[in-house]
Design a protein around this motif. Sequence first.
Motif: not given
Length: 153
Positions: A28-40
Motif C-alpha cells: 500500500g501507500g499514501d498515494s496511488e503512485e506510491e502503491a503502484l510503485r511498490k507493487a512490483d
Amino acid sequence: MPAAYGILHQENGCFGVSFPDFPGCITGGDSEEEALRKADDVLTFHVAVMVEDGDDLPTIRTLEALRSDPEVQADLETGTLFLARYELPSKAIRINISMDERLVEAVDRAAERVQQSRSAFLAEAARRRLGEFRPERPTDQKRGPRSSNSRSR
C-alpha cells in the motif's frame, strides 16, 4: 519479465494493492503512485520467498478467468485492475559473512518468529534495504510527472 494482475484499492484516503493469484501478497501507500510503485517490488519479494521456501508458484490466470471469479468481481467493483511485473529469483549462492554474535542471535530469533530460515530472513532484509536505494522513475521533462491516472508500467 513475468507479470501478474493486481488490484488497486482506495479506502479512507489510503491506497492498497492485492494480487488475486498471490493470496497474502499485499502492499500500500499514501498515494496511488506510491502503491503502484511498490507493487512490483513486493510481488518480486513474495515470489522470491515462495521459491526459497520450495512453494510452487501459482498459474497466472487470464484476464477472462479473473473477471469470472466472484471474489475478483467484488474487488473490481471498487478497485482497478493493473499489471505488475516481477523478477524470478536467480540461483542462490553460498556466502561467508561476519556479524556480531548478538546480532546473529537476534536475526535467528526473528527468523524463527516468522518461520523463515536465517538465509531467507537475511535475503529478504537485504532486498528491502536495497529497494530503498532504487532511483525514482524518470519523468518526461517536457510534460512533467506522470498524471495520477497513468497506469503504464
